[in-house]
Scaffold this active site. Structure first.
Site, PDB file in Angstrom:
ATOM      1  N   THR A  14     -41.732  25.294  27.985  1.00 11.64           N
ATOM      2  CA  THR A  14     -42.331  24.170  28.865  1.00 11.64           C
ATOM      3  C   THR A  14     -41.288  24.082  30.023  1.00 11.64           C
ATOM      4  O   THR A  14     -41.255  23.057  30.946  1.00 11.64           O
ATOM      5  CB  THR A  14     -42.150  23.029  28.048  1.00 11.64           C
ATOM      6  N   THR A  22     -32.936  40.515  25.037  1.00 12.08           N
ATOM      7  CA  THR A  22     -33.589  40.233  26.092  1.00 12.08           C
ATOM      8  C   THR A  22     -32.564  40.433  27.198  1.00 12.08           C
ATOM      9  O   THR A  22     -32.118  39.303  27.586  1.00 12.08           O
ATOM     10  CB  THR A  22     -34.151  38.569  25.856  1.00 12.08           C
ATOM     11  N   ASN A  65     -34.653  26.772  22.688  1.00 10.49           N
ATOM     12  CA  ASN A  65     -35.676  27.668  22.368  1.00 10.49           C
ATOM     13  C   ASN A  65     -37.106  26.835  22.093  1.00 10.49           C
ATOM     14  O   ASN A  65     -38.048  27.522  21.997  1.00 10.49           O
ATOM     15  CB  ASN A  65     -35.444  28.699  21.244  1.00 10.49           C
TER      16      ASN A  65
END
EC number: 2.3.1.35
Length: 388
Positions: free
Chosen positions: A388, A183, A383
């Site tokens: 949230t 990522t 993670n």
């Protein structure tokens, strides 16, 4: 004042803003503009077959080896959003093109963040307005590097000074780190005068031995993008080897910063494999060890458990002699001929850096090194709460 990142080379300006895409309210959009006189570009993208909409658009637009700007947003990956995601990525590019007076195909676009949620286009449009407002673009490389962060704890920049020309870079990425990038979003800029072919060669060589050997958790993102942009503003034309060296140095520095800032990291671990037939086999074996959760847990616990190394490497697609494998922790032998070495359990792994070396005993010349980290409580906490 000279900057330490993307605006260090001549011909580049940047801007950053808070558009409200990140729930945290932190900066979440950035813009990098190449002011020329040349607009050479190259890119490397994720090899994940599920690719995000911005990757599709950027891949098309950089195909001719030319880009004049790259737009970034953090907090939303714009991935797995179907045709609407594709349309939103193109709308972002079209809106920016109008603001800058460019053709849409001269712009790259990158997104990072949560997968499966549509981009809030009202916020993106307002963000583009702010990024292109009068006086917004300037020596704002550091601000841009901060705006592209997600779970990163620090921004990541570097600069490499060559003979009359410079390479600058920014990057983000601390999780979903695996081969085929991570990522990870990286932008490299240079004021060298180079051809698109030179840029592609330098970028491919550098990423193959830096970002693609960084394996934090075995996951490969949908959004990985590394851009190399060249303005030619220095007027210096380096050789291919000179360009390769400078781009490698910048990528290597960023990769080390990413490893040091990996999610929940308490140990920086290098895994080197030798004694197999080919480099490809060696890197496969090193990755197999680096991805093994039991091995990573042992590293977290500073436990010189060489048995976990043998158990992991035995699953690798690599030539080996199972009865003659050697393992070293920080250059101390802990396993010889696939059995424990004297004093193996007393090896001190309490430091933050651990070097693991494995000789597969097959006698070949293949060798490779993969950088990884331990698996900590914090990694799970980060993670498990990400959406949230």
């Amino acid at each position: 004042m000279a900057q330490t990142g993307i605006t260090a080379p001549k011909g580049f300006v940047a801007s950053a803003t808070t558009a409200g895409i990140k729930p945290s309210g932190k900066p979440d959009m950035a813009l990098v503009v190449n002011q020329g006189p040349e607009y050479t570009a190259a890119a490397v993208f994720t090899r994940n077959r599920v690719i995000a909409s911005p990757v599709k658009v950027s891949r098309e637009n950089v195909a001719d080896g030319q880009l004049k700007a790259v737009l970034y947003n953090a907090g939303n990956a714009n991935a797995c959003n179907g045709t609407q995601g594709d349309a939103d990525a193109r709308e972002s590019v079209n809106t920016l093109a109008t603001k800058l007076g460019l053709a849409p195909e001269d712009i790259g676009v990158c997104s990072t963040g949560l997968i499966g949620e549509l981009l809030p286009m009202d916020k993106v449009t307002a963000g583009i307005e702010a990024l292109t407002a009068e006086g917004a673009l300037g020596d704002n490389g550091a601000a841009a590097a901060q705006a592209i962060m997600t779970t990163d704890t620090v921004d990541k920049e570097t600069v490499v000074f060559a003979d009359g020309w410079t390479v600058g870079a920014m990057g983000k990425g601390v999780g979903m780190m695996a081969p085929s990038l991570a990522t990870m979003l990286v932008c490299l800029t240079t004021d060298a005068s180079i051809t698109p072919a030179m840029a592609r060669i330098a970028l491919a060589k550098a990423t193959a031995v830096t970002f693609e050997t960084l394996d934090i958790d075995g996951s490969t993102s949908t959004n990985d993008t590394v851009f190399l942009l060249a303005s030619g503003a220095s007027g210096v034309k380096p050789t291919q080897d000179e360009l390769n060296d400078a781009v490698f140095a910048a990528c290597s520095d960023l990769a080390e910063q990413m490893q040091a800032d990996a999610e929940g990291v308490t140990k920086r671990v290098s895994v080197t494999v030798t004694g197999t037939t080919t480099d490809e086999m060696a890197i496969n074996a090193a990755r197999t060890i680096a991805r093994d959760n039991l091995f990573k847990c042992a590293m977290f616990g500073s436990d010189p458990n060489w048995g976990r190394v043998l158990a992991a490497v035995g699953m690798a697609d690599a030539d080996m002699d199972p009865d003659h494998i050697a393992v070293y922790f920080n250059d101390q032998a802990v396993c010889l001929d696939s059995t424990g070495a004297p004093g193996a359990r007393e090896v001190d792994l309490s430091g933050a850096d651990i070097a693991v070396r494995v000789d597969l005993g097959a006698g070949g010349e293949g060798q490779a090194t993969v950088r990884t980290t331990d698996l900590s409580y914090s990694y799970v906490e980060i993670n498990s709460a990400y959406s949230t």
